[in-house]
Design a protein around this motif. Structure first.
Motif, PDB file in Angstrom:
ATOM      1  N   VAL A  57      27.182  42.566  14.500  1.00  0.00           N
ATOM      2  CA  VAL A  57      28.536  43.691  15.060  1.00  0.00           C
ATOM      3  C   VAL A  57      27.248  45.009  15.627  1.00  0.00           C
ATOM      4  CG1 VAL A  57      30.450  44.368  14.925  1.00  0.00           C
ATOM      5  CG2 VAL A  57      30.000  42.240  14.464  1.00  0.00           C
ATOM      6  N   GLY A  58      27.432  46.130  16.170  1.00  0.00           N
ATOM      7  CA  GLY A  58      26.701  46.940  16.811  1.00  0.00           C
ATOM      8  C   GLY A  58      24.922  47.021  16.923  1.00  0.00           C
ATOM      9  N   ARG A  59      24.689  45.521  17.591  1.00  0.00           N
ATOM     10  CA  ARG A  59      23.505  45.249  18.210  1.00  0.00           C
ATOM     11  C   ARG A  59      23.413  44.662  19.654  1.00  0.00           C
ATOM     12  NH1 ARG A  59      21.636  39.966  15.404  1.00  0.00           N
ATOM     13  NH2 ARG A  59      22.536  38.972  17.248  1.00  0.00           N
ATOM     14  N   PRO A  60      22.530  45.502  20.030  1.00  0.00           N
ATOM     15  CA  PRO A  60      22.217  45.632  21.494  1.00  0.00           C
ATOM     16  C   PRO A  60      22.319  43.937  22.244  1.00  0.00           C
ATOM     17  CG  PRO A  60      20.503  46.819  20.802  1.00  0.00           C
ATOM     18  CD  PRO A  60      21.376  46.685  19.628  1.00  0.00           C
ATOM     19  N   ALA A  61      22.944  43.592  22.904  1.00  0.00           N
ATOM     20  CA  ALA A  61      22.904  42.007  23.551  1.00  0.00           C
ATOM     21  C   ALA A  61      21.515  41.764  23.839  1.00  0.00           C
ATOM     22  CB  ALA A  61      23.788  41.934  24.784  1.00  0.00           C
ATOM     23  N   ALA A  62      21.164  40.543  23.341  1.00  0.00           N
ATOM     24  CA  ALA A  62      19.412  39.599  23.561  1.00  0.00           C
ATOM     25  C   ALA A  62      18.636  40.526  23.209  1.00  0.00           C
ATOM     26  CB  ALA A  62      19.237  39.944  25.412  1.00  0.00           C
ATOM     27  N   SER A  63      18.308  41.085  22.156  1.00  0.00           N
ATOM     28  CA  SER A  63      17.678  41.700  21.428  1.00  0.00           C
ATOM     29  C   SER A  63      16.460  41.668  20.101  1.00  0.00           C
ATOM     30  CB  SER A  63      18.577  43.204  21.119  1.00  0.00           C
ATOM     31  OG  SER A  63      19.325  42.928  19.603  1.00  0.00           O
ATOM     32  N   ILE A  64      17.150  40.225  19.961  1.00  0.00           N
ATOM     33  CA  ILE A  64      16.124  39.364  18.644  1.00  0.00           C
ATOM     34  C   ILE A  64      15.036  39.214  19.662  1.00  0.00           C
ATOM     35  CG2 ILE A  64      16.578  37.862  16.969  1.00  0.00           C
ATOM     36  CD1 ILE A  64      19.085  37.706  16.828  1.00  0.00           C
ATOM     37  N   GLU A  65      13.434  39.928  19.113  1.00  0.00           N
ATOM     38  CA  GLU A  65      12.432  39.756  19.003  1.00  0.00           C
ATOM     39  C   GLU A  65      12.058  38.495  19.136  1.00  0.00           C
ATOM     40  OE1 GLU A  65       8.975  41.427  20.755  1.00  0.00           O
ATOM     41  OE2 GLU A  65      10.484  42.399  20.673  1.00  0.00           O
ATOM     42  N   GLY A  66      11.364  37.464  19.873  1.00  0.00           N
ATOM     43  CA  GLY A  66      11.048  36.051  19.575  1.00  0.00           C
ATOM     44  C   GLY A  66      12.151  35.463  20.635  1.00  0.00           C
TER      45      GLY A  66
END
Length: 126
Positions: A57-66
């Motif tokens: 919640v609040g995180r940009p989409a497709a933003s988890i590194e790796g």
């Protein structure tokens, strides 16, 4: 005068009914999350077939590194999609409508209360 009182009573009933609407229940959302656990975790840094939903919640989409996101999800992220409660609600309800061509196999959760509870649970995962 009688019509006026009836009108005031009707308005009061609507206002009180709106105020009586139940807030989302994170504990119930934890149970709803069990459906998501086939592909996701709520643990930081632990991805499965789908990305971790820790801090979603609040995180940009497709933003988890790796994490290997689909091209359509990457495009949504590059276009500025952020997982607000409202955007998550729409996505969980109909993933293919929000990210056409995305790889999420889940058909969607149509129950408004369950979605709200799930998002309340995810909001606590940070």
């Amino acid at each position: 005068m009688k019509k006026l009182l009836m009108g005031v009573a009707a308005i009061a009933a609507v206002v009180m009914g709106a105020g009586a609407a139940q807030a989302a229940d994170a504990a119930a959302g934890k149970d709803v999350f069990k459906v998501c656990m086939a592909c996701h975790t709520a643990e930081q840094g632990k991805n499965k077939v789908g990305p971790s939903l820790f801090g979603v919640v609040g995180r940009p989409a497709a933003s988890i590194e790796g994490f290997k996101y689909s091209a359509p999800m990457k495009e949504k992220g590059a276009g500025g999609l952020v997982w607000t409660a409202e955007n998550l609600d729409a996505y969980i309800k109909a993933p293919k409508e929000i990210v056409p061509g995305g790889t999420m196999a889940f058909a969607g959760l149509k129950d408004d209360t369950k979605r709200a509870d799930l998002i309340a649970f995810l909001s606590e995962q940070k």
